[in-house]
Design a protein around this motif. Structure first.
Motif, short mmCIF file in Angstrom:
data_model
loop_
_atom_site.label_atom_id
_atom_site.label_comp_id
_atom_site.label_asym_id
_atom_site.label_seq_id
_atom_site.Cartn_x
_atom_site.Cartn_y
_atom_site.Cartn_z
N ARG A 80 22.35 87.66 45.38
CA ARG A 80 22.49 88.31 44.07
C ARG A 80 21.52 89.48 43.93
O ARG A 80 21.87 90.52 43.39
CB ARG A 80 22.25 87.30 42.93
N THR A 110 23.75 89.02 35.51
CA THR A 110 24.17 87.71 35.99
C THR A 110 24.03 86.70 34.86
O THR A 110 22.98 86.63 34.21
CB THR A 110 23.35 87.27 37.21
N THR A 136 28.07 87.45 38.31
CA THR A 136 27.48 88.77 38.07
C THR A 136 28.58 89.68 37.55
O THR A 136 29.60 89.88 38.20
CB THR A 136 26.87 89.34 39.37
#
Length: 151
Positions: free
Chosen positions: A93, A109, A122
């Motif tokens: 991420r 996110t 996300t």
């Protein structure tokens, strides 16, 4: 009087030399590839911690995959559209957020709970300012060049 004149001439000559050096470096800077300037500008948008993670990452295929999705999203979506990617790994991420920053996109996110599972999604969208500047040189290509010492 003569010393003042010589000092004035030296000062003027020095200023002229400095001006000519500055103008030649400006010409050289003007000659610098616009693609390189665009990719460097995009690189500087990325948070320093994320830049370091991108530099040290050996997940080239992952970054290229994120880029392919994001570049397609930029070219094919409207201003209000949202790209939602489910990336559970925190490091992945972080890389995704870095790619979004490179392309000047907003990424957030959020956690969603389904049954007993918690999923991270996300959400990526274009900034309100309109035009998204897409560098011709991709982030993954820039990173490869940097690792090889070419950049």
């Amino acid at each position: 009087m003569r010393k003042k004149l010589e000092a004035c001439l030296l000062h003027h000559l020095g200023a002229h030399i400095i001006d000519s050096l500055n103008s030649s470096s400006t010409k050289r800077r003007g000659h610098v590839d616009a693609n390189k300037l665009a990719v460097l500008k995009a690189w500087r948008r990325i948070d320093c911690r994320t830049r370091e993670a991108l530099r040290r990452s050996f997940l080239t295929d992952l970054i290229e995959g994120y880029e392919a999705c994001i570049r397609a999203f930029i070219q094919e979506s409207g201003d209000e559209d949202v790209l939602a990617l489910q990336v559970q790994d925190p490091f992945h991420r972080l890389l995704l957020h870095g790619v979004c920053e490179f392309y000047n996109l907003v990424s957030v996110t959020v956690s969603e709970t389904k049954d007993t599972d918690s999923l991270k999604t996300t959400r990526i969208k274009k900034k309100k300012m309109g035009v998204v500047d897409v560098p011709n040189i991709t982030l993954s290509h820039f990173l490869k060049m940097s690792k090889e010492g070419v950049w």
